[in-house]
Each structure stands twice: as structure tokens, then as C-alpha cells.
Design a protein around this motif. Structure first.
Motif, PDB file in Angstrom:
ATOM      1  N   CYS A 247      11.067 -31.409 -37.084  1.00 24.01           N
ATOM      2  CA  CYS A 247      12.037 -30.132 -37.567  1.00 24.01           C
ATOM      3  C   CYS A 247      12.873 -29.764 -38.452  1.00 24.01           C
ATOM      4  O   CYS A 247      13.991 -29.262 -38.804  1.00 24.01           O
ATOM      5  N   ASP A 248      12.525 -31.553 -39.445  1.00 21.81           N
ATOM      6  CA  ASP A 248      13.927 -31.382 -40.671  1.00 21.81           C
ATOM      7  C   ASP A 248      13.861 -30.476 -41.617  1.00 21.81           C
ATOM      8  O   ASP A 248      12.267 -29.455 -41.658  1.00 21.81           O
ATOM      9  N   ASP A 249      14.987 -29.917 -41.681  1.00 19.14           N
ATOM     10  CA  ASP A 249      15.011 -28.906 -42.810  1.00 19.14           C
ATOM     11  C   ASP A 249      13.676 -27.591 -42.862  1.00 19.14           C
ATOM     12  O   ASP A 249      13.000 -26.977 -43.405  1.00 19.14           O
TER      13      ASP A 249
ATOM     14  N   ARG B 101      16.710 -32.584 -38.848  1.00 19.52           N
ATOM     15  CA  ARG B 101      17.554 -33.091 -39.921  1.00 19.52           C
ATOM     16  C   ARG B 101      18.058 -31.856 -40.428  1.00 19.52           C
ATOM     17  O   ARG B 101      16.265 -30.832 -40.764  1.00 19.52           O
ATOM     18  N   TYR B 102      18.741 -31.755 -41.228  1.00 19.50           N
ATOM     19  CA  TYR B 102      18.887 -30.536 -42.574  1.00 19.50           C
ATOM     20  C   TYR B 102      18.683 -29.356 -42.589  1.00 19.50           C
ATOM     21  O   TYR B 102      17.883 -28.730 -42.775  1.00 19.50           O
ATOM     22  N   ASN B 103      19.483 -28.375 -41.363  1.00 21.44           N
ATOM     23  CA  ASN B 103      19.161 -27.287 -40.897  1.00 21.44           C
ATOM     24  C   ASN B 103      20.687 -26.889 -40.664  1.00 21.44           C
ATOM     25  O   ASN B 103      21.230 -27.513 -41.062  1.00 21.44           O
ATOM     26  N   LYS B 104      21.031 -26.074 -40.014  1.00 24.96           N
ATOM     27  CA  LYS B 104      22.303 -25.196 -39.545  1.00 24.96           C
ATOM     28  C   LYS B 104      22.309 -24.905 -38.953  1.00 24.96           C
ATOM     29  O   LYS B 104      22.915 -24.186 -38.196  1.00 24.96           O
ATOM     30  N   ILE B 105      21.826 -25.819 -37.380  1.00 27.24           N
ATOM     31  CA  ILE B 105      22.799 -25.737 -35.959  1.00 27.24           C
ATOM     32  C   ILE B 105      24.233 -26.138 -36.182  1.00 27.24           C
ATOM     33  O   ILE B 105      24.741 -27.130 -36.513  1.00 27.24           O
ATOM     34  N   ASN B 106      24.614 -25.363 -35.693  1.00 23.74           N
ATOM     35  CA  ASN B 106      26.262 -25.229 -35.562  1.00 23.74           C
ATOM     36  C   ASN B 106      26.088 -25.573 -33.523  1.00 23.74           C
ATOM     37  O   ASN B 106      27.875 -25.587 -33.698  1.00 23.74           O
ATOM     38  N   ARG B 107      25.756 -25.552 -33.246  1.00 22.30           N
ATOM     39  CA  ARG B 107      26.290 -26.148 -31.497  1.00 22.30           C
ATOM     40  C   ARG B 107      25.165 -26.556 -31.051  1.00 22.30           C
ATOM     41  O   ARG B 107      24.067 -26.176 -30.861  1.00 22.30           O
ATOM     42  N   ILE B 108      25.814 -27.361 -29.891  1.00 25.32           N
ATOM     43  CA  ILE B 108      24.441 -28.140 -28.530  1.00 25.32           C
ATOM     44  C   ILE B 108      25.059 -27.793 -27.281  1.00 25.32           C
ATOM     45  O   ILE B 108      26.251 -27.580 -27.220  1.00 25.32           O
ATOM     46  N   THR B 109      23.780 -26.356 -26.519  1.00 27.80           N
ATOM     47  CA  THR B 109      24.539 -26.277 -25.346  1.00 27.80           C
ATOM     48  C   THR B 109      23.867 -27.381 -24.331  1.00 27.80           C
ATOM     49  O   THR B 109      22.997 -28.349 -24.611  1.00 27.80           O
TER      50      THR B 109
ATOM     51  N   LYS C 145      15.572 -40.783 -28.277  1.00 25.47           N
ATOM     52  CA  LYS C 145      16.074 -40.642 -29.215  1.00 25.47           C
ATOM     53  C   LYS C 145      16.384 -38.927 -29.825  1.00 25.47           C
ATOM     54  O   LYS C 145      15.531 -38.279 -29.703  1.00 25.47           O
ATOM     55  N   ILE C 146      18.023 -38.897 -30.465  1.00 25.61           N
ATOM     56  CA  ILE C 146      17.729 -37.445 -30.976  1.00 25.61           C
ATOM     57  C   ILE C 146      18.667 -37.787 -32.404  1.00 25.61           C
ATOM     58  O   ILE C 146      19.207 -38.722 -32.714  1.00 25.61           O
ATOM     59  N   ASP C 147      17.912 -37.234 -33.810  1.00 28.62           N
ATOM     60  CA  ASP C 147      18.685 -37.699 -34.373  1.00 28.62           C
ATOM     61  C   ASP C 147      18.815 -36.405 -35.142  1.00 28.62           C
ATOM     62  O   ASP C 147      18.211 -35.305 -36.214  1.00 28.62           O
ATOM     63  N   LEU C 148      20.398 -35.613 -35.089  1.00 29.98           N
ATOM     64  CA  LEU C 148      20.310 -34.055 -35.863  1.00 29.98           C
ATOM     65  C   LEU C 148      21.304 -34.269 -36.943  1.00 29.98           C
ATOM     66  O   LEU C 148      22.494 -33.762 -37.359  1.00 29.98           O
TER      67      LEU C 148
END
Length: 312
Positions: free
Chosen positions: A120-122, A141-149, A161-164
Motif C-alpha cells: 500500500c505504498d504511497d 510506506r510513504y503515506n499519512k498514517i498518524n496512529r496505529i490502533t 513483517k510490517i513496514d510503515l
């Protein structure tokens, strides 16, 4: 006189001919016409084989050759399947393209699903999309995610694997990663994280470089039980200490560009056991910290290589 002589001569010849014996007729002999004409087999000519089947309908002068079975097979082959193989079951349930996101699109249509990996990059995302249950690798990667719930990765038992990288994450729920039994790699570099939550003991690779952890962002003994942890990257976080204890499995420790000012003799080695050797830890980076490594030479005696950093 000559005419009469010729007449009598011809009459005598006719009588002589009639008096000659005639051969018997052969009409009583059977004639086998098969001997006269050969009716044996000539060159063999293959007869065309006749196929029995359904007569195809004629539309616009052409026979329609596609069948229902062929159409169904082609449709099944061309349809993008959900990576866990589930099927549509109604509104709100996972379909062939994955669960529905807040944008109203299936995850595998909004992002890219390849086998058990979701990319889900960019994509200008401001939250983590719901993932198919079979997902093992997730990149956003390269998104606007501001919180991980705590619900973002709920029931993701296969996730490894998680890459944020490069979002704007400032907050992570304490339970966000705790329930992931197979998580091994976590990459959260280039965000704004102030507190690192509890992580599973299965971790092998952690990269939280370039965040805002500071002096209180890492819990005490946070990495103690990670017996398989090999790479720990915490550079550029304003740390003022090295998070101890470090697992024996650790191979790389990056702490450059922090605010570490002192190093104890037992940070890496065991001062009570001079024979102790820590052969796995070959890569330590302390450059960019206000510390002089020459002040604590005993701290490196058990290591195969000296740390990278200021020595004068």
C-alpha cells in the motif's frame, strides 16, 4: 461364253464350302467373368469419421464455439482472488479482492496483493486498511498514517513483517502488536513516535530509527526476552542511554546520532567473567553521540570488533 464359265465356277466353290466340316460351338462352357474382370480391392480410401455432437447455434453467419464451461473457467482464471482464497459472502464480508476499506474499495483493489504480501505504498492513506487474514508481509510506506490502533492488526496470526516507513505516526496503542504470534520484523523508521509499545518476543529485526523516543520512549528491559533478535536500529531518537539488557543473539546495534554520554563496563561484557565472549555482536554504531569510547576500554574486551564512534 466366259460369263457362263464364271457362274459355274462360283457355284462349285460355294458347294465345296458348305461340304467342309464346321467346329462345334462352345456355348456350353461356363465363363467366369471374375476371371475376365478383376474386381479386387483397389487403393484404400479412408472414410471420413463422423463426430456426433451438439449443433452449434449460428449467429450472424458464424458458429458460436464458446460453451458455458469454457466461459466459467476463463472467468475464474481472470478474476483476482483474495490472497486467503475466501469468497464473497455478503455486504461487509471479505470478497475476492479482500475486505472493504474506509474508502469504500476492497483492500486488494486499493492496494496491490501478491500472494500473501500486501503493498500500500504511497497511496495517501491516513489509516491502516483491513488486511486479508492470510497476509504475511504488509508494506504501507510513504503515506499519512498518524496512529496505529489495537484493532489494525487484530487476528493477523500469519503476519511476519510490517513496514510503515515514512508516515506521520505519533501514537501506537500498547496492544497494537502484542497479539501477533508470528511477527518477526517491524520497520517504523522516519515517523514521530514518542513511545514504543510492547513487542512480541518473536522479533528478529526492529528499526525505529529517526523518531522521537527520547529518554522515556523505550520501556525498561524492552528487548530482554527477544532471544532471536539480531538487528536493532535506534539511531536519531534523542536517546540518552543504551537500552539494557541486550539479547545474546544480537548482531547489529545502531545507536548513532543520539545523546548517549556514558558507557558502562558491563554494557556489553561481563566484568565478573573475564573469559566471557560475545561473538555475535559485530556491528555497533555509536558515532554522532557525545561520548568518548576511550574512557571505557574494558567495555569492549568481549566483543569481536570495536564500536564505531569517537575515540579521542
Amino acid at each position: 461364253m466366259m460369263t457362263c464359265a464364271n457362274f459355274f465356277l462360283g457355284l462349285l466353290l460355294l458347294r465345296a464350302f458348305d461340304a467342309a466340316p464346321q467346329p462345334d460351338p462352345i456355348y456350353d462352357t461356363d465363363i467366369d467373368f471374375d476371371d475376365v474382370y478383376d474386381y479386387g480391392e483397389g487403393p484404400h480410401i479412408d472414410q471420413p469419421q463422423i463426430e456426433i455432437g451438439t449443433i452449434l447455434p449460428i449467429v450472424d453467419g458464424e458458429a458460436q464455439t464458446s460453451s458455458l464451461l469454457t466461459e466459467e473457467a476463463e472467468e475464474e482464471e481472470s478474476t483476482s482472488k483474495l490472497i486467503d482464497g475466501s469468497s464473497p459472502q455478503g455486504p461487509g464480508s471479505p470478497g475476492v479482492l479482500g475486505p472493504e476499506t474506509s474508502a469504500g474499495l476492497p483492500t486488494c483493489l486499493l492496494c496491490t496483493c501478491m500472494s500473501t504480501t500486501v503493498y500500500c505504498d504511497d497511496h495517501e492513506l491516513d489509516n491502516i486498511p483491513p488486511l486479508p487474514k492470510a497476509t504475511t508481509h504488509f508494506y504501507s510506506r510513504y503515506n499519512k498514517i498518524n496512529r496505529i490502533t489495537k484493532n489494525d492488526f487484530a487476528n493477523q496470526n500469519n503476519l511476519k513483517k510490517i513496514d510503515l516507513t515514512s508516515n506521520v505516526i505519533t501514537e501506537i496503542d500498547e496492544d497494537a502488536f502484542r497479539g501477533l504470534p508470528n511477527l518477526e520484523e517491524l520497520v517504523l523508521r522516519d515517523n514521530k513516535i514518542r513511545q514504543l509499545p510492547e513487542l512480541p518476543s518473536t522479533m528478529t529485526f526492529i528499526d525505529v530509527s529517526n523518531n522521537r523516543l527520547g529518554r522515556k520512549g523505550i520501556k525498561e528491559e524492552a528487548f530482554k526476552d527477544m532471544d532471536n533478535l539480531r538487528h536493532l536500529y535506534l539511531s536519531a531518537n534523542s536517546l540518552d542511554h543504551i537500552p539494557l539488557p541486550l539479547p545474546e543473539s544480537l548482531q547489529s546495534l545502531h545507536l548513532q546520532d543520539n545523546n548517549i554520554q556514558e558507557l558502562h563496563e558491563d554494557t556489553f561484557c561481563n566484568v565478573n567473567d573475564v573469559s566471557y565472549a560475545r561473538r555475535a555482536l559485530e556491528d555497533i554504531r555509536l558515532d554522532g553521540n557525545p561520548i568518548n569510547l576511550s574512557n571505557t576500554p574494558q567495555a569492549f574486551m568481549c566483543l569481536p570488533r570495536l564500536p564505531i564512534g569517537r575515540l579521542v
